[in-house]
Design a protein around this motif. Structure first.
Motif, PDB file in Angstrom:
ATOM      1  N   GLY A 147      15.357 -19.772 156.316  1.00  0.00           N
ATOM      2  CA  GLY A 147      15.621 -19.992 154.893  1.00  0.00           C
ATOM      3  C   GLY A 147      16.987 -19.440 154.569  1.00  0.00           C
ATOM      4  N   ARG A 148      17.163 -19.053 153.316  1.00  0.00           N
ATOM      5  CA  ARG A 148      18.483 -18.559 152.908  1.00  0.00           C
ATOM      6  C   ARG A 148      18.617 -17.084 153.286  1.00  0.00           C
ATOM      7  NH1 ARG A 148      22.374 -20.678 150.097  1.00  0.00           N
ATOM      8  NH2 ARG A 148      23.829 -19.351 148.955  1.00  0.00           N
ATOM      9  N   PHE A 149      19.505 -16.802 154.220  1.00  0.00           N
ATOM     10  CA  PHE A 149      19.746 -15.413 154.630  1.00  0.00           C
ATOM     11  C   PHE A 149      20.577 -14.707 153.562  1.00  0.00           C
ATOM     12  CE2 PHE A 149      19.895 -16.250 159.556  1.00  0.00           C
ATOM     13  CZ  PHE A 149      18.529 -16.498 159.545  1.00  0.00           C
ATOM     14  N   LEU A 150      20.133 -13.518 153.174  1.00  0.00           N
ATOM     15  CA  LEU A 150      20.985 -12.662 152.343  1.00  0.00           C
ATOM     16  C   LEU A 150      21.842 -11.812 153.278  1.00  0.00           C
ATOM     17  CD1 LEU A 150      18.462 -11.512 149.592  1.00  0.00           C
ATOM     18  CD2 LEU A 150      20.283 -13.213 149.397  1.00  0.00           C
ATOM     19  N   PRO A 151      22.976 -11.323 152.784  1.00  0.00           N
ATOM     20  CA  PRO A 151      23.798 -10.469 153.658  1.00  0.00           C
ATOM     21  C   PRO A 151      23.085  -9.165 154.002  1.00  0.00           C
ATOM     22  CG  PRO A 151      24.924 -10.941 151.565  1.00  0.00           C
ATOM     23  CD  PRO A 151      23.540 -11.476 151.444  1.00  0.00           C
ATOM     24  N   THR A 152      23.417  -8.596 155.135  1.00  0.00           N
ATOM     25  CA  THR A 152      23.091  -7.191 155.415  1.00  0.00           C
ATOM     26  C   THR A 152      24.251  -6.400 154.842  1.00  0.00           C
ATOM     27  OG1 THR A 152      22.043  -7.812 157.502  1.00  0.00           O
ATOM     28  CG2 THR A 152      22.678  -5.491 157.249  1.00  0.00           C
ATOM     29  N   PRO A 153      24.004  -5.502 153.862  1.00  0.00           N
ATOM     30  CA  PRO A 153      25.146  -4.813 153.244  1.00  0.00           C
ATOM     31  C   PRO A 153      25.907  -3.922 154.222  1.00  0.00           C
ATOM     32  CG  PRO A 153      23.039  -4.033 152.334  1.00  0.00           C
ATOM     33  CD  PRO A 153      22.704  -5.089 153.348  1.00  0.00           C
ATOM     34  N   TRP A 154      27.180  -3.706 153.931  1.00  0.00           N
ATOM     35  CA  TRP A 154      27.985  -2.800 154.758  1.00  0.00           C
ATOM     36  C   TRP A 154      27.362  -1.415 154.742  1.00  0.00           C
ATOM     37  CZ3 TRP A 154      31.598  -4.243 158.055  1.00  0.00           C
ATOM     38  CH2 TRP A 154      32.190  -5.490 157.872  1.00  0.00           C
ATOM     39  N   HIS A 155      27.223  -0.847 155.898  1.00  0.00           N
ATOM     40  CA  HIS A 155      26.673   0.508 156.005  1.00  0.00           C
ATOM     41  C   HIS A 155      27.092   1.115 157.328  1.00  0.00           C
ATOM     42  CE1 HIS A 155      23.739  -1.797 158.356  1.00  0.00           C
ATOM     43  NE2 HIS A 155      23.404  -0.648 158.945  1.00  0.00           N
ATOM     44  N   GLN A 156      26.792   2.389 157.430  1.00  0.00           N
ATOM     45  CA  GLN A 156      27.031   3.153 158.658  1.00  0.00           C
ATOM     46  C   GLN A 156      25.684   3.769 159.015  1.00  0.00           C
ATOM     47  OE1 GLN A 156      28.759   6.917 157.905  1.00  0.00           O
ATOM     48  NE2 GLN A 156      30.221   6.789 159.601  1.00  0.00           N
TER      49      GLN A 156
END
Ligand SMILES: O=C(O)CCC(=O)C(=O)O
Ligand SMILES: [Fe+2]
Length: 308
Positions: free
Chosen positions: A110-119
């Protein structure tokens, strides 16, 4: 015959140029190193892990993350113990490596949402520079939905605040936990992950917020790759990373990421403790500063540097 014999060696050695790229950029895609048998086993293990969420399972947008799947899945345990992955990470890090923990990352079709920038640094009770992650998938993961990193950010010497966890400003119990844990209390009296809801992570707001990388993409040197099954994506434990979204995908994206610790890594109890320690560690009552080699039953050597 079960288990069937599997090729223990990578299909080819990690090259000196790939090792250099890992240390310079903080990430490198090692192409075509896992035999198809390992990709099939990865697929089997991930499908079981995805079908049965664990007590720590969390959904962040379309991204589902569970914890320690190899502890429950014999197929994923074999990936960690017997596949070429530990040799590949050890060669890239140029170090003996101990297995620390693993996670499945799942985005349904389906529609992938982004994985937010993180560490990842702030999520683990670890301190040290010799940290490396191996991200593998049984699926083709094109550049527009696979991992991205800020090149070189593993050397910034910063630990950013976690995105997940309870907010101490609005949750008094979370604030109390954070304050109680600040005094390097090594354990929270937890016997098993069943207690997760009682003590699940608290945002440590004394750490700086992750910079707005997505809002200023042109200001950062962003690296990404087209991933194919059989590849191993390596990235440094301290690097800033994310995945793009906004794409309608006819197939799910299934991935397994394992974290490996080299020589200088020590236990560090973090006040917020967003991800629990491996459950077997609790019996040791670890103290901040202890090397992981103090706990060889919990963090076994996955690959030893020849001559070390
Ligand atoms: O697969 C993803 O989108 C995120 C993976 C990740 O953050 C990790 O492996 O640390
Ligand atoms: Fe991550």
């Amino acid at each position: 015959m079960y288990p069937p014999p599997m090729p223990a060696e990578p299909l080819r050695p990690v090259t000196p140029e790939e090792v250099r790229a890992f240390h310079r950029d903080g990430a490198v895609l090692i192409k075509a190193v896992l035999a198809p048998e390992w990709v099939d086993l990865l697929c089997e293990g991930l499908d079981v892990a995805i079908a049965e969420p664990d007590v720590l399972s969390e959904s962040l947008g379309t991204l589902r993350v569970d914890q320690f799947p190899a502890a429950r899945s014999p197929a994923l345990r074999r990936i960690v113990d017997d596949s070429p992955v530990p040799e590949i990470v050890g060669c890239a890090l140029r170090s003996t490596v101990r297995f620390y923990m693993d996670q499945p990352f799942y985005k349904p079709k389906g529609r992938f949402l982004p994985t937010p920038w993180h560490q990842d640094t702030c999520y683990y009770n670890l301190a040290g520079h010799d940290l490396i992650r191996a991200w593998v998938s049984p699926d083709r993961v094109p550049r527009n939905v696979s991992l991205e990193v800020v090149r070189g950010s593993h050397l910034w010497n910063a630990t950013y605040s976690p995105l997940a966890g309870r907010d101490p400003d609005t949750d008094p119990a979370a604030k109390a936990m954070l304050e109680g844990a600040v005094a390097d209390r090594p354990m929270l009296g937890v016997e098993s992950y069943e207690d997760w809801t009682y003590w699940s992570g608290v945002k440590d707001k004394s750490l700086p917020a992750v910079p707005d990388i997505e809002g200023h993409r042109d200001s950062y040197d962003i690296l990404g790759w087209d991933y194919e099954p059989g590849d191993v994506l390596l990235f440094h434990g301290h690097i800033l990373h994310s995945a793009l979204g906004g794409v309608e995908s006819p197939t799910p994206r299934r991935a397994h990421a394992s974290l490996w610790a080299g020589q200088d890594v020590r236990y560090l109890h973090r006040p917020g403790q967003v991800i629990p320690d491996p459950v077997a560690l609790y019996a040791h009552e670890p103290r901040s500063g202890q090397p992981l080699s103090d706990f060889p039953d919990v963090f076994p050597v996955g690959w030893a540097l020849p001559g070390s």
